[in-house]
Scaffold this active site. Structure first.
Site, PDB file in Angstrom:
ATOM      1  N   ASN A  45     -43.672 -14.144 -37.877  1.00  0.00           N
ATOM      2  CA  ASN A  45     -42.412 -14.072 -38.629  1.00  0.00           C
ATOM      3  C   ASN A  45     -41.500 -13.077 -37.917  1.00  0.00           C
ATOM      4  O   ASN A  45     -41.737 -11.875 -37.976  1.00  0.00           O
ATOM      5  CB  ASN A  45     -42.706 -13.614 -40.068  1.00  0.00           C
ATOM      6  N   TRP A  46     -40.481 -13.608 -37.264  1.00  0.00           N
ATOM      7  CA  TRP A  46     -39.607 -12.734 -36.467  1.00  0.00           C
ATOM      8  C   TRP A  46     -38.589 -11.987 -37.321  1.00  0.00           C
ATOM      9  O   TRP A  46     -37.855 -11.141 -36.821  1.00  0.00           O
ATOM     10  CB  TRP A  46     -38.878 -13.553 -35.396  1.00  0.00           C
ATOM     11  N   LYS A  47     -38.489 -12.327 -38.579  1.00  0.00           N
ATOM     12  CA  LYS A  47     -37.480 -11.705 -39.463  1.00  0.00           C
ATOM     13  C   LYS A  47     -36.097 -11.792 -38.789  1.00  0.00           C
ATOM     14  O   LYS A  47     -35.800 -12.786 -38.142  1.00  0.00           O
ATOM     15  CB  LYS A  47     -37.880 -10.274 -39.801  1.00  0.00           C
ATOM     16  N   HIS A  79     -41.453 -14.468 -49.240  1.00  0.00           N
ATOM     17  CA  HIS A  79     -41.853 -13.294 -48.449  1.00  0.00           C
ATOM     18  C   HIS A  79     -41.483 -12.035 -49.237  1.00  0.00           C
ATOM     19  O   HIS A  79     -40.497 -12.013 -49.973  1.00  0.00           O
ATOM     20  CB  HIS A  79     -41.141 -13.306 -47.094  1.00  0.00           C
ATOM     21  N   GLU A 131     -39.993  -9.446 -48.554  1.00  0.00           N
ATOM     22  CA  GLU A 131     -38.604  -8.972 -48.424  1.00  0.00           C
ATOM     23  C   GLU A 131     -37.656  -9.834 -49.254  1.00  0.00           C
ATOM     24  O   GLU A 131     -36.656  -9.346 -49.776  1.00  0.00           O
ATOM     25  CB  GLU A 131     -38.209  -8.941 -46.939  1.00  0.00           C
ATOM     26  N   GLU A 166     -49.984 -11.147 -48.691  1.00  0.00           N
ATOM     27  CA  GLU A 166     -49.387 -10.038 -47.947  1.00  0.00           C
ATOM     28  C   GLU A 166     -49.162  -8.863 -48.889  1.00  0.00           C
ATOM     29  O   GLU A 166     -48.126  -8.807 -49.585  1.00  0.00           O
ATOM     30  CB  GLU A 166     -48.040 -10.474 -47.356  1.00  0.00           C
ATOM     31  N   GLY A 176     -45.324  -3.910 -42.360  1.00  0.00           N
ATOM     32  CA  GLY A 176     -44.470  -3.058 -41.526  1.00  0.00           C
ATOM     33  C   GLY A 176     -44.800  -1.578 -41.624  1.00  0.00           C
ATOM     34  O   GLY A 176     -44.026  -0.737 -41.176  1.00  0.00           O
ATOM     35  N   SER A 207     -49.311  -5.673 -41.184  1.00  0.00           N
ATOM     36  CA  SER A 207     -49.690  -4.828 -40.057  1.00  0.00           C
ATOM     37  C   SER A 207     -50.862  -5.384 -39.241  1.00  0.00           C
ATOM     38  O   SER A 207     -51.738  -4.641 -38.813  1.00  0.00           O
ATOM     39  CB  SER A 207     -49.991  -3.403 -40.540  1.00  0.00           C
ATOM     40  N   GLY A 245     -45.735  -9.970 -38.513  1.00  0.00           N
ATOM     41  CA  GLY A 245     -44.342  -9.563 -38.313  1.00  0.00           C
ATOM     42  C   GLY A 245     -44.176  -8.860 -36.980  1.00  0.00           C
ATOM     43  O   GLY A 245     -44.030  -9.484 -35.931  1.00  0.00           O
ATOM     44  N   GLY A 246     -44.234  -7.519 -37.006  1.00  0.00           N
ATOM     45  CA  GLY A 246     -43.963  -6.701 -35.822  1.00  0.00           C
ATOM     46  C   GLY A 246     -44.701  -7.137 -34.565  1.00  0.00           C
ATOM     47  O   GLY A 246     -44.098  -7.232 -33.487  1.00  0.00           O
TER      48      GLY A 246
HETATM   49  C1  PEP Z   1     -44.540  -9.882 -42.357  1.00  0.00           C
HETATM   50  O1  PEP Z   1     -43.351  -9.694 -42.117  1.00  0.00           O
HETATM   51  O2  PEP Z   1     -44.873 -10.888 -42.983  1.00  0.00           O
HETATM   52  C2  PEP Z   1     -45.507  -8.901 -41.896  1.00  0.00           C
HETATM   53  C3  PEP Z   1     -46.745  -9.059 -42.249  1.00  0.00           C
HETATM   54  O3  PEP Z   1     -45.029  -7.884 -41.110  1.00  0.00           O
HETATM   55  P1  PEP Z   1     -45.944  -6.831 -40.253  1.00  0.00           P
HETATM   56  O4  PEP Z   1     -46.953  -7.654 -39.496  1.00  0.00           O
HETATM   57  O5  PEP Z   1     -44.968  -6.149 -39.360  1.00  0.00           O
HETATM   58  O6  PEP Z   1     -46.587  -5.929 -41.236  1.00  0.00           O
END
Ligand code: PEP
Length: 264
Positions: A9-11, A107, A109, A180, A186, A226, A247-248
């Site tokens: 997920n590049w956000k 998600h 966010e 999640e 994050g 994470s 994500g990251g």
């Molecule tokens: C996400 O955005 O769904 C996520 C899990 O981010 P991260 O891996 O950065 O925690």
């Protein structure tokens, strides 16, 4: 056997040039590097699926740069109506036309930064299941909900408010759920393997109670929060974790490749 999914997920990251560059490097890894060609052959056998969720404006760049057919595209959000006066929104027919196989719904966010309520997410889930796009439906508890001992209650509420009207066939064949925990997203604070597995097992048990054994056994459940190359293998080795939402660590092609490597 449930097909594993490794989804990035590049956000709100990666413009068109960066997206093209990322996908070209990933395709070159699939085609040329020994670890990449192994991953490509496992993907071709249908055992894993690699998904990228770019921002809307980069979807076309990803679609144009992907060559091997291994990479699937997910949208990061949807609107439940197919067209109309909904400024700033994108519909499912538009996402399908743009080449999206999946759409991420709910998600954390979207839930907590943009305050999307359970009722709106149910509409999105149902509309997505009626389209040719498949949902990746996210659930997860806040830190204070976990600390208060309410994590399972929150997961049950988020799922029950969304899947009440679904059938066993749809849940087994079309739905992907992503667990999640919000406190892990994050933050660098990954859930322990045991905590992640317990939550995913809890979700599967809810699916069993509502939709029966066949649906619950084929429902794919991802963990996200994470995930990094050094914890992905142990998370994926848990029996109820069928993939990862990242994500990251999906923003750097090398770390995304390393995570894919641990899934094959
Ligand atoms: C996400 O955005 O769904 C996520 C899990 O981010 P991260 O891996 O950065 O925690």
């Amino acid at each position: 056997m449930r097909r594993k999914m490794i989804a990035g997920n590049w956000k709100m990251n990666n413009n068109q040039a960066a997206s093209r560059d990322f996908v070209e490097k990933l395709e070159s890894w699939f085609a040329n590097e020994p670890t990449g060609t192994k991953a490509a052959s496992v993907a071709a056998s249908g055992k894993i699926e690699v998904v990228i969720a770019p921002p809307f404006t980069s979807i076309e760049a990803v679609r144009a740069a992907k060559k091997s057919g291994i990479i699937q595209i997910a949208a990061q959000n949807v609107h439940h109506e197919s067209k109309g006066a909904f400024t700033g929104e994108v519909s499912l027919p538009m996402l399908e036309e743009a080449g999206c196989k999946y759409a991420i719904i709910g998600h954390s966010e979207r839930r907590h930064v943009f305050h999307e309520p359970d009722e709106a997410l149910e509409k999105k889930l149902i509309a997505t299941l009626e389209s040719n796009v498949l949902p990746i439906f996210c659930v997860g508890e806040l830190l204070e909900e976990r600390t208060a001992g309410n994590a399972e209650k929150v997961l049950a509420r988020q799922l029950e408010s969304a899947w009440t009207s679904l059938t066993s066939d749809i849940v087994g064949e079309m739905l992907v759920v992503a667990y999640e925990p919000v406190w892990a997203i994050g933050t660098g604070q990954t859930a322990s393997n045991g905590d992640a597995e317990r939550a995913c097992d809890f979700i599967r048990t809810l699916a069993y109670e509502k939709f029966g054994i066949a649906a619950s056994e084929s429902l794919r459940i991802l963990y996200g929060g994470s995930v990094k190359p050094d914890n992905s293998a142990s998370l994926l080795s848990q029996s109820d974790i069928d993939g990862l939402l990242i994500g990251g660590a999906s923003l750097e092609v090398e770390s995304f490749e390393k995570i894919i490597e641990t899934s094959v």
